[in-house]
Design an enzyme around this catalytic site. Sequence first.
Site, short mmCIF file in Angstrom:
data_model
loop_
_atom_site.label_atom_id
_atom_site.label_comp_id
_atom_site.label_asym_id
_atom_site.label_seq_id
_atom_site.Cartn_x
_atom_site.Cartn_y
_atom_site.Cartn_z
N ASP A 47 0.87 -1.17 0.00
CA ASP A 47 0.00 0.00 0.00
C ASP A 47 0.92 1.23 0.00
OD1 ASP A 47 -2.35 1.67 0.68
OD2 ASP A 47 -1.39 1.80 2.64
N ASP A 49 -0.06 5.14 1.03
CA ASP A 49 -0.22 6.11 2.12
C ASP A 49 -0.09 5.44 3.48
OD1 ASP A 49 -0.69 8.69 0.94
OD2 ASP A 49 -2.55 7.85 0.14
P1 TMP Z 1 -5.41 3.78 1.10
O1 TMP Z 1 -4.41 4.28 2.11
O2 TMP Z 1 -5.85 2.38 1.34
O3 TMP Z 1 -4.91 3.97 -0.28
O4 TMP Z 1 -6.75 4.63 1.34
C1 TMP Z 1 -6.97 5.93 0.97
C2 TMP Z 1 -7.49 6.79 2.09
O5 TMP Z 1 -7.79 8.09 1.54
C3 TMP Z 1 -8.77 6.35 2.77
O6 TMP Z 1 -8.58 6.30 4.17
C4 TMP Z 1 -9.77 7.45 2.48
C5 TMP Z 1 -8.92 8.64 2.16
N1 TMP Z 1 -9.50 9.66 1.25
C6 TMP Z 1 -9.25 11.00 1.53
O7 TMP Z 1 -8.60 11.31 2.52
N2 TMP Z 1 -9.74 11.95 0.68
C7 TMP Z 1 -10.45 11.64 -0.43
O8 TMP Z 1 -10.86 12.54 -1.19
C8 TMP Z 1 -10.72 10.26 -0.71
C9 TMP Z 1 -11.52 9.89 -1.91
C10 TMP Z 1 -10.21 9.31 0.16
#
Ligand code: TMP
Length: 295
Positions: A47, A49
């Site tokens: 992953d 972030d």
């Molecule tokens: P990930 O870390 O699994 O790739 O997940 C992405 C994270 O981003 C999830 O916790 C939701 C967040 N998010 C935002 O902070 N802003 C946004 O505009 C969107 C669509 C998701």
Amino acid sequence: MHHFIQLTDLIEELKACHIHIGDLEHVDAVLQNIISDGPDKLQVVADFDRTLSKYTHRGQICATCHNVLEEGGVLPDFYKEKALKLRDKYFSIETDPEMTIEEKTPYMIEWWTEAHDLLNMCHITKEAVQKMVANSTAKLRDGCKWLFDECHRASIPLLIFSAGVGDVIEEIIHQQSTLYDNMHIVSNYMNFDKEGKMVGFKNDIIHVFNKNENAIHKSDYFENLKDRVNIILIGDSLGDLQMADGAEHMKNKLKIGFLNTKVDETLELYKKKFDIVIVQDESLDLLNAVIRKVI
Ligand code: TMP
């Protein structure tokens, strides 16, 4: 106890007290296999972030790729305002312990659709993305550059699977490390017109709970790597556990999870779901220690 001694003999870093292992025997066996099979049998799925990037840097919370856009000082004020409102509404649903993934999914699709529509109104350019990343507090974890360099040197494929924004991820990697040809990013990518202005997103939305059904699993990515029967998966949320579901030929899978927040409430659950849980760590030291043994 016998196995713990074996394991920690293998990798010194596993002794640290912020590293938690639910099933020592299982981790011991998987690790021994992955190490003895060597680099030609290994692939890594990560992953982005808060997994490859830091949750905190010296205690200060760092930007995710969405935060980069919100705090970059480039997009119009309404963007940040509305993006934060969307997060207020949907983040509690994403993390609601009372709801099932099936119940949450329609809300996640709504969130990503609304967020992408909002971004679409900002006519963002590639130059703006570069500037926002440079201005941001987004940071690759300590040791991330080493991981990328060594995986490249040993030709170990690295899939980065993110529900964030691919263009921002690529830019963070360009600015802080190197995007090598053994690395493949699956994420939400923006489309740009001839003038270099963003005009929507490519492909289907990748949100937190569809990392199992995304195009990558239908593509030939895992099929082409079918001889690499050992996988190290690394993530920070339970949705990340599905990232390697398309790899059907796998023999050994080591799931490493970063637990960055709500440690007391979540540790037991994470210990059941991930093989190794790393609590509040700003580095990739443990993963790198495993890779060092493999190569
Ligand atoms: P990930 O870390 O699994 O790739 O997940 C992405 C994270 O981003 C999830 O916790 C939701 C967040 N998010 C935002 O902070 N802003 C946004 O505009 C969107 C669509 C998701």
